[in-house]
Write an enzyme that holds these catalytic residues in place. Structure first.
Site, PDB file in Angstrom:
ATOM      1  N   GLU A  50      51.137  10.390  99.122  1.00 42.75           N
ATOM      2  CA  GLU A  50      51.476  10.755 100.501  1.00 42.75           C
ATOM      3  C   GLU A  50      52.584   9.895 101.104  1.00 42.75           C
ATOM      4  OE1 GLU A  50      48.363  10.441  99.369  1.00 42.75           O
ATOM      5  OE2 GLU A  50      47.179  12.181  99.970  1.00 42.75           O
ATOM      6  N   PHE A 112      32.765  11.501 105.221  1.00 38.05           N
ATOM      7  CA  PHE A 112      33.596  11.362 104.023  1.00 38.05           C
ATOM      8  C   PHE A 112      35.071  11.583 104.378  1.00 38.05           C
ATOM      9  CE2 PHE A 112      35.609  13.387 100.256  1.00 38.05           C
ATOM     10  CZ  PHE A 112      35.636  12.253  99.454  1.00 38.05           C
ATOM     11  N   GLN A 113      35.918  10.683 103.932  1.00 30.63           N
ATOM     12  CA  GLN A 113      37.365  10.705 104.188  1.00 30.63           C
ATOM     13  C   GLN A 113      37.684  10.736 105.678  1.00 30.63           C
ATOM     14  OE1 GLN A 113      39.188  13.682 101.587  1.00 30.63           O
ATOM     15  NE2 GLN A 113      39.453  12.090 100.035  1.00 30.63           N
ATOM     16  N   LYS A 162      39.048  19.718 110.924  1.00 28.50           N
ATOM     17  CA  LYS A 162      38.959  20.878 110.040  1.00 28.50           C
ATOM     18  C   LYS A 162      38.484  22.135 110.767  1.00 28.50           C
ATOM     19  CE  LYS A 162      37.590  22.275 105.417  1.00 28.50           C
ATOM     20  NZ  LYS A 162      36.862  21.943 104.187  1.00 28.50           N
ATOM     21  N   MET A 479      66.384 -10.043  95.854  1.00 31.88           N
ATOM     22  CA  MET A 479      66.541 -10.653  97.168  1.00 31.88           C
ATOM     23  C   MET A 479      65.537 -11.792  97.362  1.00 31.88           C
ATOM     24  SD  MET A 479      68.557 -10.623  99.670  1.00 31.88           S
ATOM     25  CE  MET A 479      69.392  -9.127 100.181  1.00 31.88           C
TER      26      MET A 479
END
Lengths: 578, 163
Positions: A50, A112-113, A162, A479
């Site tokens: 993502e 959940f999630q 949802k 760097m």
């Protein structure tokens, strides 16, 4: 027309003219993905992580000027996207992120999630929304695009539980044509009196410097800026984010300023008597030591965001407004004014600038038997005729790209300036290539950065986005190593990896072409060969000089006139690692 | 310097945390914060007391204005204004001290709003320093509990902070 929330969402994107959605499916967004399945207008690009969805959408926005769109699921989908959202926020990039959320009845139950996405993203978005009623969905999406693209742009997140996309709940769909928000009035017109005052100060300047930033590009004001600079005949320096807002090859350009800016730009800033800051925000990497920043200058600052004015550096003439109309007004006033810039003062100023320029601060050892990273970028510039879209990751290679690829056009230079996000380059290149399939897209990166989002090689293959990866492989986090060399007596703590993958094989494993280049004389040929292959992604793994450092450098906390210049090539300090 | 920033903000969930989050993220301090809906239930009025030099206060007001939910704000300290704070104090009493406490409450124009055999609850409004003075008038150990709302304020004159 009655639609369920999932279909409403997709229809909103169509009505908004969205071409691509960068995303990754999951439980909370399955209804939305089902709606995506039923149509072809909005193309979904399936990333492999993502974070990359956000970077690709962000780069699409940077290259096109249109908002990028991201779709992720709840919980880890949203948290993975946060780095990408923060990257866009720091560089003021218009982006709309749609995140799934657990169904509203279970919000707050550690389902959940479930994470508090609105809470987690609050500090790194321009604004965010939680949709609580499907009847508000279309209007909320409209608001999200409106807020993201107006004023000082930025990412806006819409969190969608949802149950808001339940296929069994259908309501009348209507996408608002226009929207107003009583608490948000983004159109600001520069104050006429202030503009007049600024022009008077500018025209009376003896040692002027124009300092332009990313706001010029975001505000589509490059033409006006170029016109103004030519009209005045003054020198112009640009920030990392501003490159391309004025042609780098124009003789009035003195290059980038700041920590790795040119000698002439930084010395010019320090000695100037008037500074015109255009869409720039006096970032710490630009100003160096604040107490000694431009000690002799009157400062004029044009910015759309009032909070950018006098945030770190006190300005004398603030002009809050969109850059483009303000510059247009300035041009008119300059043409009408009886005052003309003093020719003698300006000639003396340019003479001084030329003396700084003659230091040739970007010179490097061109006779080295090792591949110099600067040389690779120079050759890339030649081979692509200076007309490629160049994305980068973060580190030495990013600075070499900014210093040695001369951007004459806006929106060609795509990099994470504010947040400095390693892993940005490859997904960014894919986002740009999808927007401009007929253009050359190069990702300048290093062996450390590229590994942070390397999984996107798979996305590039799936969506036929053939990009050219220019890997400046110095077997160090360059760097970090450079700072350790300068500030930690060369104690190279954790800046080295001795298990770097064979990138050629890795590229091949992902279905692409890999090339390994080890000698300077092979650099140009390899680049020509790679760019001649239009339909394949090519990973060019350049084995570069491990010891090379980015010069010039203003070390943290030092002033513009206290620069570290390159020591003569082949002195012991420069070579101690070889 | 002390500033009282009065904010008209959309009455939406999360609006308060946007303001509070801004202060913590940018390292500004909040001395007190009061918030409640206005006569228009879609709007909330927030009164925020903070301290800082002119540059910090300028940034605070700009950053607050930048929040999408903020409709309008003013710095009350910049002009003539009235500020009041509500305090509820629970005070231990004995047969001997009850009269003395009551007269203290009268002097400060407070009200006793709950009485038990061993305690009073006092309600008092006023400027914060008056409430401080009232509390300091009691010996250590005699105060059971203090609840203060934090200051809230309004400008003097005809003009108001509204849409």
């Amino acid at each position: 027309m009655e639609l369920s929330g999932g279909h409403i969402l997709v229809q909103c994107l169509k009505d908004e003219g969205v071409e691509f959605v960068f995303g990754y499916p999951g439980g909370s967004v399955l209804h939305i993905y089902d709606a995506i399945f039923h149509q072809d207008d909005v193309k979904h690009i399936l990333v492999r992580h993502e974070q990359a969805a956000a970077h690709s959408a962000d780069a699409y926005a940077r290259a096109t000027g249109k908002p990028g769109v991201v779709l992720v699921t709840s919980g880890p989908g949203a948290t993975n996207a946060v780095t990408g959202i923060a990257t866009a926020y720091m560089d003021s990039i218009p982006m709309v992120i749609l995140s799934g959320q657990v169904p509203s009845p279970v919000i707050g139950s550690d389902a959940f999630q479930e994470v508090d996405t609105v809470g987690i993203t609050r500090p790194c978005v321009k604004h965010n929304f939680l949709v609580k009623d499907v009847r508000d969905l279309a209007e909320t999406i409209k608001k999200a695009f409106y807020v993201a693209t107006t004023g000082r742009p930025g990412p806006v997140l819409v969190d969608i539980p949802k149950d808001m996309t339940d296929p069994n709940i259908k309501i009348e769909y209507k996408y608002p044509k226009k929207i107003t928000m009583r608490s948000y009035n983004p159109v600001v017109v520069g104050h006429k009196g202030q503009i007049k005052k600024a022009v008077d100060i500018l025209l009376n300047a003896e040692r002027p410097m124009i300092y332009a930033g990313g706001g010029v590009i975001l505000g589509e004001a490059h033409k006006e800026l170029t016109k103004l600079v030519h009209l005045l005949g003054y020198p112009i320096t640009q920030t990392l984010m501003g490159l391309g807002g004025f042609p780098a090859t124009d003789k009035q350009s003195v290059g980038m300023l700041g920590m790795h800016g040119t000698y002439e730009a930084n010395m010019g800033m320090h000695d100037s008597d008037v500074i015109l800051a255009v869409g720039a925000r006096f970032d710490d990497r630009v100003t160096g030591k604040l107490a000694e920043f431009c000690p002799y200058a009157k400062i004029i600052h044009i910015d759309i965001d009032p909070s950018s004015i006098s945030k770190t550096v006190k300005v004398d003439v603030p002009i809050v407004g969109e850059v483009k109309p303000v510059l247009e007004q300035m041009i008119e006033l300059i043409k009408e004014s009886d005052i003309k810039p003093s020719k003698t003062a300006l000639a003396a100023w340019w003479e001084k600038i030329e003396s700084w320029r003659s230091v040739n601060c970007l010179d490097y050892d061109r006779s080295s038997t090792l591949i110099k990273p600067q040389y690779v970028v120079e050759q890339l510039y030649q081979v692509t005729k200076g007309d490629a879209y160049v994305t980068s990751d973060v580190g030495q290679h990013q600075m070499y790209a900014a210093q040695y690829y001369h951007f004459d056009k806006p929106r060609r230079w795509i990099n994470s300036g504010g947040l400095g996000t390693m892993g940005f380059g490859l997904p960014a290149a894919i986002g740009v290539k999808l927007a401009f399939p007929d253009s050359d897209v190069a990702c300048i990166t290093g062996e450390a950065s590229i590994q942070m989002c390397i999984q996107e090689l798979s996305t590039a293959l799936q969506y036929n986005a053939p990009v050219k990866i220019i890997n400046l492989n110095n077997r160090y986090m360059g760097m970090v190593r450079q700072w350790q060399e300068f500030s930690y007596k060369s104690r190279y703590s954790q800046s080295y990896m001795d298990t770097i993958p064979e990138f050629v094989k890795l590229a091949e494993a992902y279905g692409h072409i890999g090339m390994r280049i080890e000698r300077p004389e092979d650099v140009k040929g390899a680049l020509e060969e790679a760019f001649a292959i239009k339909d394949r992604t090519v990973f060019l793994d350049f084995m570069t000089d491990r010891t090379e450092n980015v010069y010039p450098m203003i070390e943290a906390g030092k002033a513009h006139n206290d620069m570290k210049l390159r020591v003569a090539p082949s002195t012991p300090m420069d070579r101690e690692l070889s | 310097m002390r500033h009282i920033i009065s904010i008209l903000i959309e009455n939406e969930s999360g609006a308060l945390s946007r303001v509070a989050g801004l202060f913590s993220a940018r390292g500004y301090n909040i001395e007190s914060l009061t918030v409640a809906p206005t006569e228009d239930p879609s709007l909330s009025r927030m009164t925020l007391v903070t301290r800082g030099n002119d540059e910090i206060i300028e940034q605070i007001t700009k950053q607050l204005n930048k929040l999408i939910d903020v409709v309008k704000l003013i710095d009350l300290a910049e002009s003539s204004h009235i500020e009041r704070e509500l305090m509820l104090v629970k005070i231990k009493t004995t047969h001997e001290t009850r009269e003395e406490v009551k007269s203290m409450v009268d002097i400060f124009r407070g009200k006793i709003i709950d009485v038990t055999a061993h305690s009073y609850v006092v309600e008092m409004t006023g400027q914060s320093n008056k409430l401080d003075a009232f509390i300091h008038g009691f010996a250590e150990g005699s105060i059971i509990e203090v609840v203060r709302s934090g200051p809230t304020g309004i400008s003097r004159g005809e003009k108001g902070l509204h849409l």
